[in-house]
Design an enzyme around this catalytic site. Structure first.
Site, PDB file in Angstrom:
ATOM      1  N   TRP A   1      37.863  38.409  28.555  1.00 15.83           N
ATOM      2  CA  TRP A   1      37.930  39.577  27.657  1.00 15.83           C
ATOM      3  C   TRP A   1      39.362  39.816  27.178  1.00 15.83           C
ATOM      4  O   TRP A   1      39.585  40.125  26.008  1.00 15.83           O
ATOM      5  CB  TRP A   1      37.392  40.815  28.377  1.00 15.83           C
ATOM      6  CG  TRP A   1      35.897  40.883  28.403  1.00 15.83           C
ATOM      7  CD1 TRP A   1      35.018  39.848  28.254  1.00 15.83           C
ATOM      8  CD2 TRP A   1      35.094  42.060  28.589  1.00 15.83           C
ATOM      9  NE1 TRP A   1      33.724  40.301  28.335  1.00 15.83           N
ATOM     10  CE2 TRP A   1      33.741  41.643  28.547  1.00 15.83           C
ATOM     11  CE3 TRP A   1      35.390  43.397  28.800  1.00 15.83           C
ATOM     12  CZ2 TRP A   1      32.678  42.551  28.699  1.00 15.83           C
ATOM     13  CZ3 TRP A   1      34.341  44.303  28.955  1.00 15.83           C
ATOM     14  CH2 TRP A   1      32.999  43.881  28.903  1.00 15.83           C
TER      15      TRP A   1
ATOM     16  N   LYS B   1      30.233  47.786  31.629  1.00 16.83           N
ATOM     17  CA  LYS B   1      29.036  47.102  32.122  1.00 16.83           C
ATOM     18  C   LYS B   1      28.389  47.965  33.192  1.00 16.83           C
ATOM     19  O   LYS B   1      29.056  48.428  34.121  1.00 16.83           O
ATOM     20  CB  LYS B   1      29.402  45.742  32.729  1.00 16.83           C
ATOM     21  CG  LYS B   1      28.209  45.034  33.382  1.00 16.83           C
ATOM     22  CD  LYS B   1      28.527  43.611  33.774  1.00 16.83           C
ATOM     23  CE  LYS B   1      29.482  43.519  34.938  1.00 16.83           C
ATOM     24  NZ  LYS B   1      29.816  42.128  35.265  1.00 16.83           N
TER      25      LYS B   1
ATOM     26  N   GLY C   1      39.691  36.558  32.919  1.00 11.99           N
ATOM     27  CA  GLY C   1      40.541  36.836  31.766  1.00 11.99           C
ATOM     28  C   GLY C   1      39.923  36.611  30.398  1.00 11.99           C
ATOM     29  O   GLY C   1      40.619  36.697  29.388  1.00 11.99           O
TER      30      GLY C   1
ATOM     31  N   ASP D   1      42.750  43.847  37.932  1.00 11.38           N
ATOM     32  CA  ASP D   1      41.663  43.340  38.762  1.00 11.38           C
ATOM     33  C   ASP D   1      42.133  43.292  40.210  1.00 11.38           C
ATOM     34  O   ASP D   1      43.338  43.161  40.475  1.00 11.38           O
ATOM     35  CB  ASP D   1      41.222  41.936  38.325  1.00 11.38           C
ATOM     36  CG  ASP D   1      39.801  41.613  38.779  1.00 11.38           C
ATOM     37  OD1 ASP D   1      38.890  41.594  37.920  1.00 11.38           O
ATOM     38  OD2 ASP D   1      39.588  41.404  39.995  1.00 11.38           O
TER      39      ASP D   1
END
Length: 198
Positions: free
Chosen positions: A52, A148, A50, A67
Protein backbone atom coordinates in the site's frame (compact mmCIF):
# COMPACT_ATOMS: atom_id res chain seq x y z
CA UNK A 1 0.24 -22.61 -1.20
CA UNK A 2 -0.85 -23.69 -4.69
CA UNK A 3 -3.67 -21.12 -4.58
CA UNK A 4 -1.15 -18.40 -3.69
CA UNK A 5 1.30 -19.34 -6.46
CA UNK A 6 -1.45 -19.48 -9.09
CA UNK A 7 -3.15 -16.30 -7.86
CA UNK A 8 -3.26 -13.80 -10.77
CA UNK A 9 -2.78 -10.88 -8.36
CA UNK A 10 0.35 -12.48 -6.92
CA UNK A 11 1.75 -12.78 -10.45
CA UNK A 12 0.69 -9.21 -11.25
CA UNK A 13 2.34 -7.92 -8.06
CA UNK A 14 5.64 -9.55 -9.07
CA UNK A 15 5.38 -8.19 -12.61
CA UNK A 16 4.70 -4.64 -11.44
CA UNK A 17 7.19 -4.65 -8.57
CA UNK A 18 4.72 -4.55 -5.70
CA UNK A 19 5.54 -6.32 -2.46
CA UNK A 20 2.09 -7.81 -2.02
CA UNK A 21 -1.11 -8.59 -3.89
CA UNK A 22 -2.86 -6.25 -1.40
CA UNK A 23 -1.63 -3.32 -3.51
CA UNK A 24 -4.34 -4.19 -6.03
CA UNK A 25 -7.09 -3.98 -3.40
CA UNK A 26 -6.10 -0.40 -2.68
CA UNK A 27 -5.55 0.34 -6.38
CA UNK A 28 -9.09 -0.76 -7.24
CA UNK A 29 -10.64 1.29 -4.43
CA UNK A 30 -8.50 4.27 -5.40
CA UNK A 31 -9.59 4.01 -9.02
CA UNK A 32 -13.22 4.25 -7.91
CA UNK A 33 -12.91 6.74 -5.06
CA UNK A 34 -9.79 8.79 -5.92
CA UNK A 35 -8.13 8.50 -2.53
CA UNK A 36 -4.49 8.95 -3.51
CA UNK A 37 -3.20 12.14 -5.02
CA UNK A 38 0.03 14.00 -5.52
CA UNK A 39 1.21 15.74 -2.35
CA UNK A 40 -1.39 14.12 -0.04
CA UNK A 41 -0.23 13.16 3.45
CA UNK A 42 -1.05 9.49 4.03
CA UNK A 43 -0.67 7.35 7.14
CA UNK A 44 -0.47 3.61 6.39
CA UNK A 45 -1.30 1.50 9.47
CA UNK A 46 -0.26 -2.15 9.36
CA UNK A 47 1.94 -1.40 6.38
CA UNK A 48 4.26 -4.43 6.17
CA UNK A 49 5.32 -5.71 3.65
CA UNK A 50 4.66 -2.32 2.03
CA UNK A 51 2.39 -2.79 -1.01
CA UNK A 52 0.00 0.00 0.00
CA UNK A 53 2.85 2.39 0.81
CA UNK A 54 4.44 1.63 -2.57
CA UNK A 55 1.22 2.46 -4.40
CA UNK A 56 0.70 5.67 -2.42
CA UNK A 57 4.28 6.74 -3.19
CA UNK A 58 3.82 6.03 -6.90
CA UNK A 59 0.79 8.32 -6.80
CA UNK A 60 2.96 11.10 -5.36
CA UNK A 61 1.73 10.97 -1.76
CA UNK A 62 3.85 11.62 1.32
CA UNK A 63 3.68 8.43 3.38
CA UNK A 64 4.20 7.66 7.06
CA UNK A 65 3.93 3.89 7.55
CA UNK A 66 3.63 1.87 10.76
CA UNK A 67 3.71 -1.82 11.59
CA UNK A 68 4.61 -4.08 14.50
CA UNK A 69 6.75 -6.09 12.04
CA UNK A 70 9.88 -4.93 10.27
CA UNK A 71 9.53 -3.52 6.77
CA UNK A 72 12.26 -3.15 4.18
CA UNK A 73 12.70 0.54 3.51
CA UNK A 74 10.89 2.25 0.65
CA UNK A 75 12.58 5.43 -0.61
CA UNK A 76 10.61 8.44 0.60
CA UNK A 77 8.47 6.51 3.11
CA UNK A 78 8.90 7.25 6.82
CA UNK A 79 8.55 3.92 8.65
CA UNK A 80 7.83 3.45 12.34
CA UNK A 81 8.11 -0.04 13.80
CA UNK A 82 5.88 -0.42 16.82
CA UNK A 83 2.75 -1.85 18.37
CA UNK A 84 -0.25 0.32 17.52
CA UNK A 85 -1.90 -0.62 20.82
CA UNK A 86 0.92 1.05 22.76
CA UNK A 87 1.06 4.75 23.61
CA UNK A 88 4.75 4.97 22.68
CA UNK A 89 3.95 4.08 19.05
CA UNK A 90 1.18 6.69 18.87
CA UNK A 91 3.63 9.26 20.22
CA UNK A 92 6.14 8.34 17.50
CA UNK A 93 3.44 8.77 14.86
CA UNK A 94 2.45 12.16 16.31
CA UNK A 95 6.12 13.21 16.27
CA UNK A 96 6.48 12.18 12.61
CA UNK A 97 3.35 14.15 11.69
CA UNK A 98 4.82 17.26 13.35
CA UNK A 99 1.41 18.95 13.92
CA UNK A 100 0.28 18.28 10.34
CA UNK A 101 -3.23 17.04 9.66
CA UNK A 102 -3.61 13.97 7.44
CA UNK A 103 -5.44 13.65 4.10
CA UNK A 104 -5.87 9.89 4.24
CA UNK A 105 -5.51 7.14 6.86
CA UNK A 106 -5.36 3.62 5.42
CA UNK A 107 -5.38 0.56 7.65
CA UNK A 108 -4.80 -3.03 6.58
CA UNK A 109 -4.05 -4.09 10.15
CA UNK A 110 -4.92 -7.57 11.37
CA UNK A 111 -3.87 -9.35 14.56
CA UNK A 112 -1.73 -12.48 14.57
CA UNK A 113 -4.42 -15.11 14.18
CA UNK A 114 -4.69 -17.67 16.99
CA UNK A 115 -7.24 -19.86 15.21
CA UNK A 116 -9.84 -19.13 17.92
CA UNK A 117 -12.41 -17.30 15.81
CA UNK A 118 -14.12 -15.30 18.58
CA UNK A 119 -10.82 -14.14 20.08
CA UNK A 120 -9.35 -13.26 16.67
CA UNK A 121 -12.47 -11.27 15.73
CA UNK A 122 -12.41 -9.35 19.02
CA UNK A 123 -8.71 -8.47 18.59
CA UNK A 124 -9.29 -7.44 14.97
CA UNK A 125 -12.20 -5.16 15.94
CA UNK A 126 -10.08 -3.61 18.70
CA UNK A 127 -7.41 -2.65 16.14
CA UNK A 128 -10.14 -1.19 13.90
CA UNK A 129 -11.48 0.88 16.80
CA UNK A 130 -7.98 2.22 17.56
CA UNK A 131 -7.52 3.10 13.88
CA UNK A 132 -10.85 4.98 13.93
CA UNK A 133 -9.75 6.90 17.03
CA UNK A 134 -6.48 7.80 15.32
CA UNK A 135 -8.25 8.91 12.13
CA UNK A 136 -10.76 11.08 14.00
CA UNK A 137 -7.90 12.78 15.87
CA UNK A 138 -5.51 13.40 12.96
CA UNK A 139 -7.54 13.72 9.75
CA UNK A 140 -8.30 17.00 8.04
CA UNK A 141 -12.06 17.81 8.12
CA UNK A 142 -12.42 16.54 4.53
CA UNK A 143 -9.95 13.67 5.06
CA UNK A 144 -10.72 10.04 4.34
CA UNK A 145 -10.28 6.80 6.28
CA UNK A 146 -10.06 3.34 4.69
CA UNK A 147 -9.95 0.30 6.97
CA UNK A 148 -10.05 -3.47 6.53
CA UNK A 149 -12.74 -5.04 8.69
CA UNK A 150 -13.69 -8.70 9.10
CA UNK A 151 -17.45 -9.23 9.15
CA UNK A 152 -18.59 -10.93 12.32
CA UNK A 153 -19.15 -10.11 15.98
CA UNK A 154 -18.93 -6.35 16.55
CA UNK A 155 -19.07 -5.40 12.86
CA UNK A 156 -22.45 -3.60 12.93
CA UNK A 157 -21.54 -1.78 16.14
CA UNK A 158 -18.32 -0.60 14.52
CA UNK A 159 -20.17 0.73 11.46
CA UNK A 160 -22.46 2.65 13.83
CA UNK A 161 -19.40 4.12 15.57
CA UNK A 162 -18.05 5.20 12.19
CA UNK A 163 -21.33 6.91 11.31
CA UNK A 164 -21.08 8.89 14.55
CA UNK A 165 -17.67 10.19 13.42
CA UNK A 166 -18.06 10.52 9.62
CA UNK A 167 -20.81 11.84 7.40
CA UNK A 168 -20.36 9.06 4.84
CA UNK A 169 -19.48 5.37 5.32
CA UNK A 170 -19.13 3.18 2.20
CA UNK A 171 -18.45 -0.54 1.82
CA UNK A 172 -15.92 -1.80 -0.72
CA UNK A 173 -15.08 -5.40 -1.65
CA UNK A 174 -12.35 -5.23 -4.31
CA UNK A 175 -11.90 -8.07 -6.79
CA UNK A 176 -8.43 -8.78 -5.36
CA UNK A 177 -10.08 -9.66 -2.03
CA UNK A 178 -10.70 -13.41 -2.06
CA UNK A 179 -14.39 -14.35 -2.21
CA UNK A 180 -14.18 -16.73 0.73
CA UNK A 181 -12.63 -14.04 2.95
CA UNK A 182 -14.93 -12.20 5.34
CA UNK A 183 -12.88 -9.03 4.88
CA UNK A 184 -14.43 -5.88 3.51
CA UNK A 185 -13.05 -2.37 3.35
CA UNK A 186 -14.95 0.51 4.88
CA UNK A 187 -14.33 3.95 3.43
CA UNK A 188 -15.25 6.96 5.52
CA UNK A 189 -15.46 10.52 4.22
CA UNK A 190 -15.87 13.94 5.88
CA UNK A 191 -15.57 14.19 9.65
CA UNK A 192 -18.73 15.38 11.32
CA UNK A 193 -18.46 18.98 12.60
CA UNK A 194 -18.78 17.75 16.21
CA UNK A 195 -15.59 15.71 15.72
CA UNK A 196 -13.55 18.43 14.00
CA UNK A 197 -11.55 20.59 16.46
CA UNK A 198 -12.43 24.30 16.39
Amino acid sequence: MREHINDPYVKLAKAQGYRSRAAFKLAEIDERDHLLRNGALVVDLGATPGGWSQLAMRKGAQVIAMDILEMDSIPGVTFIQGDFTEQATLEQLALALNNRKVDLVISDMAPNMSGVATADQARSMYLCELALEFASAYLKPNGQFLVKVFQGEGFQEYVKLMRDVFEQVLTRKPKASRDRSSEVYLLCKNLRPSVTPA
